[in-house]
Design an enzyme around this catalytic site. Structure first.
Site, PDB file in Angstrom:
ATOM      1  N   TRP A 103       0.888  -1.153   0.000  1.00 22.46           N
ATOM      2  CA  TRP A 103       0.000   0.000   0.000  1.00 22.46           C
ATOM      3  C   TRP A 103       0.942   1.223   0.000  1.00 22.46           C
ATOM      4  O   TRP A 103       1.357   1.695   1.046  1.00 22.46           O
ATOM      5  CB  TRP A 103      -0.853   0.022   1.263  1.00 22.46           C
ATOM      6  CG  TRP A 103      -1.834  -1.097   1.358  1.00 22.46           C
ATOM      7  CD1 TRP A 103      -3.143  -1.066   0.980  1.00 22.46           C
ATOM      8  CD2 TRP A 103      -1.598  -2.428   1.869  1.00 22.46           C
ATOM      9  NE1 TRP A 103      -3.737  -2.283   1.211  1.00 22.46           N
ATOM     10  CE2 TRP A 103      -2.811  -3.140   1.752  1.00 22.46           C
ATOM     11  CE3 TRP A 103      -0.476  -3.092   2.388  1.00 22.46           C
ATOM     12  CZ2 TRP A 103      -2.935  -4.474   2.150  1.00 22.46           C
ATOM     13  CZ3 TRP A 103      -0.595  -4.404   2.787  1.00 22.46           C
ATOM     14  CH2 TRP A 103      -1.819  -5.083   2.666  1.00 22.46           C
ATOM     15  N   ASN A 166      17.490  -2.142  -9.267  1.00 16.96           N
ATOM     16  CA  ASN A 166      16.391  -2.742  -8.496  1.00 16.96           C
ATOM     17  C   ASN A 166      15.069  -2.769  -9.274  1.00 16.96           C
ATOM     18  O   ASN A 166      14.089  -2.104  -8.891  1.00 16.96           O
ATOM     19  CB  ASN A 166      16.202  -1.953  -7.195  1.00 16.96           C
ATOM     20  CG  ASN A 166      16.565  -2.805  -5.992  1.00 16.96           C
ATOM     21  OD1 ASN A 166      16.454  -4.038  -6.039  1.00 16.96           O
ATOM     22  ND2 ASN A 166      17.001  -2.161  -4.917  1.00 16.96           N
ATOM     23  N   ARG A 168      11.582  -3.337 -10.607  1.00 17.97           N
ATOM     24  CA  ARG A 168      10.287  -3.829 -10.109  1.00 17.97           C
ATOM     25  C   ARG A 168       9.213  -3.419 -11.106  1.00 17.97           C
ATOM     26  O   ARG A 168       8.599  -2.351 -10.969  1.00 17.97           O
ATOM     27  CB  ARG A 168       9.967  -3.207  -8.738  1.00 17.97           C
ATOM     28  CG  ARG A 168      10.953  -3.510  -7.636  1.00 17.97           C
ATOM     29  CD  ARG A 168      10.898  -4.982  -7.194  1.00 17.97           C
ATOM     30  NE  ARG A 168      11.841  -5.219  -6.114  1.00 17.97           N
ATOM     31  CZ  ARG A 168      13.134  -5.523  -6.287  1.00 17.97           C
ATOM     32  NH1 ARG A 168      13.634  -5.633  -7.513  1.00 17.97           N
ATOM     33  NH2 ARG A 168      13.917  -5.715  -5.238  1.00 17.97           N
ATOM     34  N   ASP A 259      20.729  -5.240  -0.864  1.00 14.78           N
ATOM     35  CA  ASP A 259      20.833  -3.931  -0.196  1.00 14.78           C
ATOM     36  C   ASP A 259      21.985  -3.928   0.809  1.00 14.78           C
ATOM     37  O   ASP A 259      22.732  -2.953   0.923  1.00 14.78           O
ATOM     38  CB  ASP A 259      19.530  -3.598   0.565  1.00 14.78           C
ATOM     39  CG  ASP A 259      18.306  -3.616  -0.331  1.00 14.78           C
ATOM     40  OD1 ASP A 259      18.451  -3.388  -1.542  1.00 14.78           O
ATOM     41  OD2 ASP A 259      17.202  -3.860   0.190  1.00 14.78           O
TER      42      ASP A 259
HETATM   43  P1  ADP Z   1      19.525  -9.193  -4.672  1.00 10.08           P
HETATM   44  O1  ADP Z   1      19.023  -9.362  -3.266  1.00 10.08           O
HETATM   45  O2  ADP Z   1      19.652  -7.757  -5.070  1.00 10.08           O
HETATM   46  O3  ADP Z   1      18.812 -10.047  -5.694  1.00 10.08           O
HETATM   47  P2  ADP Z   1      21.671 -11.142  -4.744  1.00 10.08           P
HETATM   48  O4  ADP Z   1      20.643 -12.217  -4.593  1.00 10.08           O
HETATM   49  O5  ADP Z   1      22.527 -11.193  -5.931  1.00 10.08           O
HETATM   50  O6  ADP Z   1      21.041  -9.682  -4.656  1.00 10.08           O
HETATM   51  O7  ADP Z   1      22.558 -11.185  -3.430  1.00 10.08           O
HETATM   52  C1  ADP Z   1      23.444 -10.160  -3.087  1.00 10.08           C
HETATM   53  C2  ADP Z   1      24.626 -10.734  -2.350  1.00 10.08           C
HETATM   54  O8  ADP Z   1      24.157 -11.432  -1.188  1.00 10.08           O
HETATM   55  C3  ADP Z   1      25.410 -11.751  -3.148  1.00 10.08           C
HETATM   56  O9  ADP Z   1      26.386 -11.114  -3.957  1.00 10.08           O
HETATM   57  C4  ADP Z   1      26.015 -12.608  -2.058  1.00 10.08           C
HETATM   58  O10 ADP Z   1      27.176 -11.982  -1.521  1.00 10.08           O
HETATM   59  C5  ADP Z   1      24.942 -12.598  -0.974  1.00 10.08           C
HETATM   60  N1  ADP Z   1      24.065 -13.779  -1.099  1.00 10.08           N
HETATM   61  C6  ADP Z   1      22.832 -13.842  -1.639  1.00 10.08           C
HETATM   62  N2  ADP Z   1      22.341 -15.106  -1.566  1.00 10.08           N
HETATM   63  C7  ADP Z   1      23.296 -15.856  -0.975  1.00 10.08           C
HETATM   64  C8  ADP Z   1      23.427 -17.238  -0.596  1.00 10.08           C
HETATM   65  N3  ADP Z   1      22.446 -18.119  -0.841  1.00 10.08           N
HETATM   66  N4  ADP Z   1      24.555 -17.634  -0.003  1.00 10.08           N
HETATM   67  C9  ADP Z   1      25.569 -16.758   0.263  1.00 10.08           C
HETATM   68  N5  ADP Z   1      25.509 -15.448  -0.050  1.00 10.08           N
HETATM   69  C10 ADP Z   1      24.402 -14.996  -0.666  1.00 10.08           C
END
Ligand code: ADP
Length: 307
Positions: A103, A166, A168, A259
């Site tokens: 919202w 980001n 959306r 983030d």
């Molecule tokens: P977003 O949240 O923007 O989609 P990502 O999924 O690419 O970003 O994750 C951002 C960072 O968080 C990655 O570069 C990594 O360092 C960490 N991260 C995310 N998921 C994992 C995971 N399953 N295991 C370890 N680190 C993770």
């Protein structure tokens, strides 16, 4: 105010999450605010971290302001608008899957760039300016243009302007507007920090190299492409590097992984000017964030309380 200012621009919302027995827990979060939170946790005392948004004059806005202030994040630039309220979202859990309801259509934050003098003063006061595709998406078109013009001035003045696309789609009126505005955000920035899955899904990139190439062609100097559990690919003024993610025993909640990575990366990068060192540090912080519930993980759980 301390000497150096990190300014994050965007929307923080009231967050309602499930607390069992049909009860809801109230919190506060939002992409650019989360990044400000992690930047604050990771930066030393010679930096101030400020949040630039707009809030209403209701009790919830008062509470959010107090929360931001308590986190050590500056609130002096936050505009209050009579009769407005903050945006709100709720996290629902069904068979272990999280879904989000929002919202936010008439939130105070939509007017954050409506006062051009205030926006200019804030950007001019900062050394680092951070914003995102969500920041641009929630603004009326002419205000998004005004914000882009301000960050372009900041880039031309030699400030570190940082943009996380980001993406959306549901916040945008059309794919064309989304593509054009996000591309303009990147063009107006020095450092772009996209997530590869979003870029592949919405810009059709078939590889990380394609994402890097697209943003470099637009005019971003430095790019960090996040790729979840794989790690991040860096391209700093043409120099390439890969930094793997840290292994996590149990992934509990990936909210704010990107983030937190951005906030921690920027903090360490500002201190060392070394993108690889910064990415290694940020991978450690993000790994701890995905091992805990919620968007905002306390400094002590991040292992940073000594700073
Ligand atoms: P977003 O949240 O923007 O989609 P990502 O999924 O690419 O970003 O994750 C951002 C960072 O968080 C990655 O570069 C990594 O360092 C960490 N991260 C995310 N998921 C994992 C995971 N399953 N295991 C370890 N680190 C993770």
């Amino acid at each position: 105010m301390s000497g150096r200012r990190f300014l994050s621009i965007g929307e923080c919302m009231v967050e309602l999450s499930q607390a069992g027995d049909g009860l809801l827990r109230k919190g506060f979060a939002g992409d650019t605010f989360n990044t400000a939170w992690y930047a604050r946790a990771c930066l030393g005392p010679d930096w101030s971290v400020d949040y630039f948004t707009a809030l209403g004059d209701d009790t919830m806005s008062d509470e959010m302001l107090a929360f931001i202030d308590k986190a050590g994040i500056g609130t002096s630039l936050i505009r209050r608008i009579k009769g407005k309220t903050p945006g709100l979202y709720m996290i629902s859990l069904k068979n272990g899957e999280r879904s989000f309801s929002y919202w936010r259509d008439s939130s105070a934050a939509r007017s954050l760039a409506a006062d051009p003098d205030r926006l200019r003063d804030a950007v001019e006061s900062a050394e680092v300016v951070y914003f995102s595709g969500i920041t641009l998406a929630i603004l009326p078109r002419e205000d998004a243009e005004a914000l882009l013009a301000e960050v372009r001035r900041a880039k031309a003045a030699g400030k570190l302007v940082v943009f996380d696309p980001n993406i959306r789609p549901r916040l945008w009126s059309s794919y064309d507007v989304m593509h054009a505005t996000i591309s303009e955000g990147a063009r107006s920035s020095v450092l772009v920090m996209p997530s590869f899955d979003d870029e592949a899904a919405h810009f059709g990139d078939d590889s990380i190299e394609a994402t890097i190439h697209r943003y470099r062609t637009l005019g971003a100097v430095n790019i960090v492409v996040k790729n979840g559990a794989e790690g991040v690919h860096l391209n700093f003024a043409g120099d390439e590097a890969f930094v793997p993610a840290e292994k996590v025993k149990t992934v509990v909640d990936t909210t704010s992984a990107g983030d937190s990575f951005n906030g921690a990366f920027l903090a360490r990068y500002l201190e060392t000017q070394d993108a690889v060192v910064a990415a290694r540090f940020a991978a450690g912080v993000a790994a701890r964030v995905v091992s805990e519930h919620g968007a905002l993980v306390a400094k002590v759980k991040l292992g940073l309380s000594g700073r």
